[in-house]
Design a protein around this motif. Structure first.
Motif, PDB file in Angstrom:
ATOM      1  N   ALA A   9       0.787  -1.212   0.175  1.00  0.00           N
ATOM      2  CA  ALA A   9       0.149   0.018  -0.024  1.00  0.00           C
ATOM      3  C   ALA A   9       0.997   1.248  -0.138  1.00  0.00           C
ATOM      4  CB  ALA A   9      -0.901  -0.040   1.170  1.00  0.00           C
ATOM      5  N   GLU A  20      -1.406   3.931  -1.482  1.00  0.00           N
ATOM      6  CA  GLU A  20      -2.165   3.436  -2.688  1.00  0.00           C
ATOM      7  C   GLU A  20      -2.161   4.125  -3.663  1.00  0.00           C
ATOM      8  OE1 GLU A  20      -6.176   2.355  -1.307  1.00  0.00           O
ATOM      9  OE2 GLU A  20      -5.615   2.194   0.851  1.00  0.00           O
ATOM     10  N   SER A  39      -3.585   3.971   5.058  1.00  0.00           N
ATOM     11  CA  SER A  39      -4.033   3.219   3.810  1.00  0.00           C
ATOM     12  C   SER A  39      -5.133   2.474   4.620  1.00  0.00           C
ATOM     13  CB  SER A  39      -3.154   2.352   3.462  1.00  0.00           C
ATOM     14  OG  SER A  39      -3.627   1.364   2.595  1.00  0.00           O
TER      15      SER A  39
END
Length: 427
Positions: A9, A20, A39
């Protein structure tokens, strides 16, 4: 490059640290620094590992709210079916507000006030984890006042060294938590006589940031033997709360850490035949690696043979290094490949303890450059203070290509508005 599905992530994309699908410089531009960035996908994946590990067992995963109390964080797990482990009335209120059903909430903590007990009884939570005889009697009295019986587990102290930092070790007899195992049978017998008490189970928690299964194995063996003693005394349990405590890899060189699957396998082997529902309470391992503290360089300073990188983040924002001498990975947001040299990475607070790292290899950085302190999703924002009259930093949740501010940065006017000169009236 790994696929979008498999990549971490938090990752570099074209040498820019990205969470992300959002580059950190874009977030810094919109919310400022310092700021906590999380995240959601990392949190969801971490919870799924526990859910899948305990699948097929009678088990309840309860997020340990103290790791990060933000409502959006709690709601992320509630939406996936999680329960909650709380240690205060405030955390209980937050869990309920975030949508955790009361019958999935366990109230732990070494000393619960009458106000907290009353609120939990009215909410009809799953169980209290009782830590002392005085607390046991207080809960019984409160339950009787409401004309009901409180569901409880008694937390025992198995005298197991978790092999973790002394300030987060909770399973030794020298620690303040729980009731010594050699005294616990008598306390269970006393609980059985109290009119406001309904005994459900036994609870144990030996510490945080465990990186070995060995302490769990010893603990589970002692708990299994104790459950047998209780059964022989006519006390049948329905739950065993095994606590949490699995660690995360803060350091680049950290060896293999047990996984939720490893923990579940051990619990199944040692406790699975006792006919009890298992309650597991992960915290750090759900949120720690999912967050970072985004900061900016104010100055680079040289003193003698020391190089100092002074950030706008400080010990009041992230206490762990000052409190525990904790290690966090610290990386530039823009990766240049320039040669590194040792630097002391510090904040602007007027304390020598306001130090995140010493002699850490870092590339050349200029005022205004962004730096990320990683693995800060647990015990970061939740332990922050306003020391030096510094505002609490905002918290941001990233979900794919979108982001939301889930805690605002207060203004100085907001902070000063909390001060007052309100007279106290006496009869």
């Amino acid at each position: 490059m790994p696929s979008k599905k498999s990549r971490p992530a938090i990752h570099y994309r074209d040498d820019i640290l990205t969470i992300e699908d959002i580059p950190l410089p874009a977030l810094a531009e919109r919310v400022g620094t310092p700021a906590y960035i999380y995240s959601r996908a990392a949190m969801q994946a971490a919870y799924a590992r526990y859910r899948d590990a305990f699948e097929g067992m009678d088990a309840l995963v309860c997020y340990a709210v103290k790791a990060n109390t933000n409502l959006s964080v709690i709601r992320t797990f509630a939406d996936m079916g999680s329960g909650a482990d709380v240690v205060s009335g405030g955390e209980l209120r937050r869990a309920l507000a975030a949508g955790v059903p009361a019958r999935r909430i366990v109230f732990s903590g070494v000393a619960k006030t009458r106000e907290e007990i009353d609120f939990a009884l009215n909410a009809d939570i799953l169980q209290f984890n009782v830590e002392s005889e005085p607390e046991l009697k207080a809960i019984s009295a409160a339950a009787m006042a409401f004309g009901r019986r409180a569901r409880i587990a008694i937390r025992v102290n198995p005298d197991v060294d978790a092999g973790t930092h002394a300030k987060i070790s909770t399973g030794l007899t020298e620690n303040k938590f729980g009731i010594a195992l050699n005294r616990a049978l008598g306390v269970f017998r006393e609980a059985k006589t109290l009119p406001g008490i309904d005994i459900q189970g036994v609870a144990v928690h030996i510490g945080s940031q465990l990186t070995s299964l060995a302490p769990y194995g010893l603990t589970f063996d002692r708990i299994a033997a104790f459950v047998g003693q209780l059964a022989a005394a006519g006390i049948k349990l329905s739950t065993i709360d095994i606590g949490g405590g699995l660690g995360i890899a803060y350091h680049e060189d950290t060896g293999p850490i047990p996984t939720p699957a490893d923990l579940a396998k051990l619990a199944r082997e040692r406790l699975g035949g006792l006919g009890c529902r298992l309650i597991v309470e992960p915290g750090r391992s759900l949120v720690g690696a999912a967050g970072l503290l985004l900061t900016r360089v104010i100055y680079e300073k040289h003193g003698g043979d020391r190089r100092f990188l002074i950030l706008d983040g400080a010990m009041n924002d992230l206490m762990r290094p000052a409190l525990y001498d904790a290690y966090h990975r610290i990386v530039p947001v823009v990766r240049t490949g320039a040669p590194e040299s040792p630097a002391d990475i510090v904040g602007p607070v007027c304390e020598t303890g306001d130090t995140f790292a010493r002699a850490r290899p870092m590339p050349p950085l200029q005022p205004g450059d962004l730096v990320a302190i990683l693995d800060a999703g647990a015990y970061g924002a939740v332990m922050a203070s306003t020391y030096n009259a510094r505002p609490l930093v905002p918290e941001v949740m990233v979900d794919g290509g979108s982001a939301s501010i889930i805690r605002e940065r207060p203004s100085h006017a907001d902070m000063m508005a909390l001060d007052s000169n309100r007279a106290i009236a006496f009869a």
